[in-house]
Design an enzyme around this catalytic site. Structure first.
Site, PDB file in Angstrom:
ATOM      1  CB  CYS A  88      -0.948   0.019   1.198  1.00 43.43           C
ATOM      2  SG  CYS A  88      -2.237  -1.210   1.063  1.00 43.43           S
TER       3      CYS A  88
ATOM      4  CE  LYS B  25       2.178  -1.086   7.352  1.00 39.92           C
ATOM      5  NZ  LYS B  25       2.624  -1.657   8.621  1.00 39.92           N
TER       6      LYS B  25
ATOM      7  CE1 TYR C 174      -1.501  -0.948   7.139  1.00 42.58           C
ATOM      8  CE2 TYR C 174      -1.528  -1.271   4.761  1.00 42.58           C
ATOM      9  CZ  TYR C 174      -1.213  -1.723   6.035  1.00 42.58           C
ATOM     10  OH  TYR C 174      -0.618  -2.955   6.192  1.00 42.58           O
TER      11      TYR C 174
ATOM     12  NE  ARG D 183      -1.216  -2.754  -4.024  1.00 37.21           N
ATOM     13  CZ  ARG D 183      -1.979  -2.378  -2.998  1.00 37.21           C
ATOM     14  NH1 ARG D 183      -2.322  -3.240  -2.081  1.00 37.21           N
ATOM     15  NH2 ARG D 183      -2.392  -1.135  -2.897  1.00 37.21           N
TER      16      ARG D 183
HETATM   17  P1  NAD Z   1      -2.873  -8.242  12.604  1.00 33.03           P
HETATM   18  O1  NAD Z   1      -3.902  -7.188  12.772  1.00 33.03           O
HETATM   19  O2  NAD Z   1      -3.305  -9.674  12.624  1.00 33.03           O
HETATM   20  O3  NAD Z   1      -1.707  -8.059  13.675  1.00 33.03           O
HETATM   21  C1  NAD Z   1      -1.269  -6.811  14.120  1.00 33.03           C
HETATM   22  C2  NAD Z   1      -1.219  -6.866  15.623  1.00 33.03           C
HETATM   23  O4  NAD Z   1      -0.688  -5.630  16.104  1.00 33.03           O
HETATM   24  C3  NAD Z   1      -2.598  -7.022  16.255  1.00 33.03           C
HETATM   25  O5  NAD Z   1      -2.653  -8.194  17.042  1.00 33.03           O
HETATM   26  C4  NAD Z   1      -2.765  -5.777  17.094  1.00 33.03           C
HETATM   27  O6  NAD Z   1      -3.452  -5.990  18.319  1.00 33.03           O
HETATM   28  C5  NAD Z   1      -1.332  -5.375  17.331  1.00 33.03           C
HETATM   29  N1  NAD Z   1      -1.221  -3.978  17.693  1.00 33.03           N
HETATM   30  C6  NAD Z   1      -1.849  -2.922  17.133  1.00 33.03           C
HETATM   31  N2  NAD Z   1      -1.515  -1.802  17.763  1.00 33.03           N
HETATM   32  C7  NAD Z   1      -0.652  -2.152  18.743  1.00 33.03           C
HETATM   33  C8  NAD Z   1       0.028  -1.428  19.736  1.00 33.03           C
HETATM   34  N3  NAD Z   1      -0.131  -0.108  19.863  1.00 33.03           N
HETATM   35  N4  NAD Z   1       0.838  -2.093  20.597  1.00 33.03           N
HETATM   36  C9  NAD Z   1       0.980  -3.444  20.502  1.00 33.03           C
HETATM   37  N5  NAD Z   1       0.340  -4.175  19.570  1.00 33.03           N
HETATM   38  C10 NAD Z   1      -0.457  -3.537  18.704  1.00 33.03           C
HETATM   39  O7  NAD Z   1      -2.127  -7.907  11.233  1.00 33.03           O
HETATM   40  P2  NAD Z   1      -1.115  -8.784  10.384  1.00 33.03           P
HETATM   41  O8  NAD Z   1      -1.827  -9.192   9.161  1.00 33.03           O
HETATM   42  O9  NAD Z   1      -0.481  -9.801  11.213  1.00 33.03           O
HETATM   43  O10 NAD Z   1      -0.055  -7.667   9.974  1.00 33.03           O
HETATM   44  C11 NAD Z   1       1.217  -7.547  10.609  1.00 33.03           C
HETATM   45  C12 NAD Z   1       1.994  -6.425   9.956  1.00 33.03           C
HETATM   46  O11 NAD Z   1       2.147  -6.684   8.560  1.00 33.03           O
HETATM   47  C13 NAD Z   1       1.335  -5.058  10.066  1.00 33.03           C
HETATM   48  O12 NAD Z   1       2.327  -4.072  10.217  1.00 33.03           O
HETATM   49  C14 NAD Z   1       0.670  -4.891   8.725  1.00 33.03           C
HETATM   50  O13 NAD Z   1       0.488  -3.533   8.385  1.00 33.03           O
HETATM   51  C15 NAD Z   1       1.675  -5.576   7.815  1.00 33.03           C
HETATM   52  N6  NAD Z   1       1.063  -6.030   6.554  1.00 33.03           N
HETATM   53  C16 NAD Z   1       0.172  -7.074   6.569  1.00 33.03           C
HETATM   54  C17 NAD Z   1      -0.392  -7.485   5.375  1.00 33.03           C
HETATM   55  C18 NAD Z   1      -1.362  -8.642   5.337  1.00 33.03           C
HETATM   56  O14 NAD Z   1      -1.812  -8.995   4.254  1.00 33.03           O
HETATM   57  N7  NAD Z   1      -1.722  -9.249   6.439  1.00 33.03           N
HETATM   58  C19 NAD Z   1      -0.063  -6.848   4.172  1.00 33.03           C
HETATM   59  C20 NAD Z   1       0.838  -5.787   4.204  1.00 33.03           C
HETATM   60  C21 NAD Z   1       1.417  -5.392   5.402  1.00 33.03           C
END
Ligand code: NAD
Length: 363
Positions: A150, A183, A179, A318
């Protein structure tokens, strides 16, 4: 770990004083070195925690702001802490003694979430800002940041048959609102902590990740989980219809979770990728309409399709250009989508049935 690490010289401390000079001490990450993983109650960091535990690492500190009973996975033997990493003091406590820090904590979700809650997404900047500073002050050797596709320029993603995005397509920047900009700025922090302060950082731009132990219901789920759940629900209720967000022509690539955690490890420990944002995604392009067909095939059902054209649908197309990862690591995520979806579907079906039976589930 997949690679041996060199500890590069730490040039300056916060006040610009020279801390060490011209010394490059070769070290390896030992199984009893402390690894800190932020966001470990969530999908990817939960899987990463298990991955390192399975490799025999004995000191893993897993952190999430959610209460422990809401974590998707809790790995036995891991120090699991509930803390809000957007707060400076918590970030300092989290990083104490860390050799490596992986920051995957973010307030995020699928398109439905990131289009609606841009402020929450932007506020994740606090997490990375405090975590990278705390990691640096704790003397951590390496720091990982989970960026996203993104962050790419949205104007290059207006066509479902778009060309795959390569790393240089991020600039000139025109990220996904909220978002994507968070990033991008956090990536920049990682680049500068290396350039100016000498802490090794790693930056992976994930393209949609899916698999077991991911969000599958509740509003934050992504397309593969959402559509698999809808097929399961339709079968179970006998209401053989499925509502698809957008006209179904949108395309994406989807990376299976096992590829994602392996890729994180490889990128973190690649000496030729320090402070360099790199795609971590599958290059198998899938149209949403085809995703529905695959889920129907797995479920052994054919559904009547309707399309909600007003629903959030994100960019038109994408894909991940994997030239760079192949060149730098000689590897790319390659679990075939149909294979990964079948495993994910089976897991969601189990979750669905467990929930019906009154048992505790992930979403
Ligand atoms: P997820 O929502 O399952 O996990 C993220 C975790 O971060 C959650 O459990 C949430 O409670 C925790 N969190 C949020 N704010 C917090 C804080 N202030 N302190 C402590 N914990 C906190 O998401 P995911 O899919 O596991 O994504 C993990 C990372 O990968 C993220 O940075 C996300 O942006 C990035 N990402 C994920 C995807 C995807 O397809 N899943 C794609 C691109 C980027």
């Amino acid at each position: 770990m997949l690679a041996v690490t060199d500890r590069m010289k730490r040039k300056h401390n916060l006040r610009g004083e020279v801390m060490s000079e011209n010394k490059i001490a070769a070290t390896t990450i030992n199984k009893d070195d402390l690894i800190v993983i932020g966001g470990a109650g969530g999908f990817i960091a939960g899987a990463l925690t298990r991955y390192f535990a399975d490799q025999g690492f004995t000191r893993i500190r897993a952190i999430d702001k959610k209460p422990l009973y809401q974590w998707y996975q809790v790995t036995p033997g891991v120090e699991s802490l509930c803390m809000d990493l957007s707060e400076k003091e918590s970030a300092i406590r989290a990083c104490e003694g860390a050799k490596e820090v992986y920051n995957l904590a973010a307030d995020m979700g699928g398109m439905g979430f990131i289009e609606k809650f841009r402020v929450e997404c932007l506020r994740s900047i606090l997490i990375n800002t405090h975590m990278i500073e705390a990691a640096y002050n704790a003397g951590a050797e390496r720091y990982f940041f989970s960026s996203s596709a993104c962050a790419y320029n949205v104007t290059l993603q207006n066509d479902p048959n778009c060309r795959a995005l390569k790393e240089t397509d991020a600039y000139p920047a025109m990220c996904e609102r909220g978002y994507g900009w968070e990033k991008m700025l956090s990536e920049m922090f990682c680049e500068e902590y290396w350039a100016e302060r000498g802490m090794k950082t790693a930056i992976a731009r994930f393209h949609n990740v899916y698999g077991p132990y991911g969000t599958w219901d509740g509003g934050r789920e992504k397309a593969p989980a959402a559509l698999a759940r809808k097929v399961i629900e339709a079968k179970d209720t006998g209401n053989l219809k499925i509502d698809i967000w957008g006209d179904g022509s949108q395309t994406r690539s989807f990376m299976y979770i096992d590829d994602c955690v392996k890729g994180i490890d490889m990128i973190m420990h690649a000496e030729n990728l320090t402070a360099t944002a790199i795609n971590l995604g599958s290059s198998e392009l899938i149209a949403i309409e085809d995703l529905v067909t695959y889920a129907e095939e797995i479920g052994g059902v054919k559904l009547e399709r309707t399309h909600d054209l007003d629903a959030p649908k994100g960019v038109a197309g994408r894909n991940s250009d994997n030239t760079m990862i192949l060149e730098k690591l000689g590897w790319e995520p390659k679990t075939p989508f149909k294979e990964g979806l079948a495993k994910t579907y089976a897991w969601i079906e189990q979750q669905y049935n467990d929930r019906k039976a009154g048992k505790r589930t992930v979403s």
